[in-house]
Scaffold this motif. Structure first.
Motif, short mmCIF file in Angstrom:
data_model
loop_
_atom_site.label_atom_id
_atom_site.label_comp_id
_atom_site.label_asym_id
_atom_site.label_seq_id
_atom_site.Cartn_x
_atom_site.Cartn_y
_atom_site.Cartn_z
N ARG A 201 -47.72 -21.12 5.43
CA ARG A 201 -46.57 -20.63 4.67
C ARG A 201 -45.82 -21.83 4.11
NH1 ARG A 201 -45.34 -16.93 9.49
NH2 ARG A 201 -46.47 -15.07 8.89
N TYR A 202 -45.00 -21.54 3.11
CA TYR A 202 -44.18 -22.58 2.50
C TYR A 202 -43.34 -23.30 3.57
CZ TYR A 202 -40.80 -24.81 -0.57
OH TYR A 202 -40.01 -25.74 -1.21
N SER A 203 -42.71 -22.53 4.44
CA SER A 203 -41.84 -23.12 5.46
C SER A 203 -42.62 -24.02 6.42
CB SER A 203 -41.10 -22.03 6.23
OG SER A 203 -42.01 -21.17 6.88
N GLU A 204 -43.86 -23.67 6.71
CA GLU A 204 -44.69 -24.50 7.59
C GLU A 204 -45.01 -25.83 6.90
OE1 GLU A 204 -47.26 -21.34 10.17
OE2 GLU A 204 -47.71 -21.48 8.02
N SER B 196 -50.14 -12.35 3.84
CA SER B 196 -50.60 -12.29 5.22
C SER B 196 -50.25 -10.92 5.79
CB SER B 196 -49.95 -13.41 6.04
OG SER B 196 -48.56 -13.31 6.02
N ARG C 225 -49.00 -16.86 2.30
CA ARG C 225 -49.54 -18.09 2.87
C ARG C 225 -50.40 -18.76 1.80
NH1 ARG C 225 -52.64 -16.99 8.27
NH2 ARG C 225 -54.09 -16.35 6.69
N LYS D 13 -45.70 -11.90 4.49
CA LYS D 13 -45.25 -13.20 3.99
C LYS D 13 -46.45 -13.93 3.39
CE LYS D 13 -41.49 -13.57 7.26
NZ LYS D 13 -40.87 -14.36 8.31
#
Length: 115
Positions: free
Chosen positions: A37-40, A71, A77, A75
Motif C-alpha cells: 500500500r502507499y502507506s507501507e 486488495s 496495493r 484498499k
C-alpha cells in the motif's frame, strides 16, 4: 519518462531513461518483495516526500512496471506487472552490488540500524 518513437543511442540509454532517478528503482525494489500500500511504501522509504512518491508511482504505472490493484479489504496495493517482474533479477543484482561495495566503503544501511 520514456517517449514512444524516441531515438536512443543504445538499449542501456532506454533502460536508464525508463528507470530514471534513484526513487523509481528504490520503489520497485520494495514492491518486488511483495505488493504494498502507499502507506507501507511511505514508511519503508521515509526520506522520500509524499509528493515525490505519488509522482514516481504514477510514472511507474504509466511505464507499465507497476499496477494499482484492489486488495480484499478494499484498499489499493501496488504490485509489479509482468514487465516489472522482468526487472527482478536486475534489481537484485543492483542490491547485491550495493550491499558488497557499500559495506566495503563503510556505508550503513537502514536494515542494519533497525535490526
Amino acid at each position: 519518462m520514456t517517449q514512444r518513437g524516441r531515438l536512443y543511442g543504445c538499449p542501456v540509454e532506454f533502460a536508464l531513461d525508463a528507470l530514471g532517478g534513484k526513487w523509481k528503482t528504490v520503489i520497485l525494489a520494495r514492491i518486488k518483495q511483495n505488493p504494498m500500500r502507499y502507506s507501507e511504501l511511505r514508511r519503508m522509504i521515509p526520506s522520500l516526500s509524499d509528493k515525490m512518491l505519488t509522482q514516481r508511482l504514477a510514472d511507474l504505472v504509466d511505464i507499465g512496471f507497476v499496477a494499482l490493484e484492489a486488495s480484499p479489504d478494499g484498499k489499493g496495493r501496488y504490485t509489479l506487472t509482468e514487465r516489472g517482474r522482468d526487472l527482478a533479477s536486475s534489481l537484485q543484482a543492483l542490491y547485491d552490488w550495493g550491499n558488497v561495495h557499500g559495506r566495503a566503503d563503510g556505508v550503513r544501511f537502514r536494515t542494519d540500524v533497525e535490526a
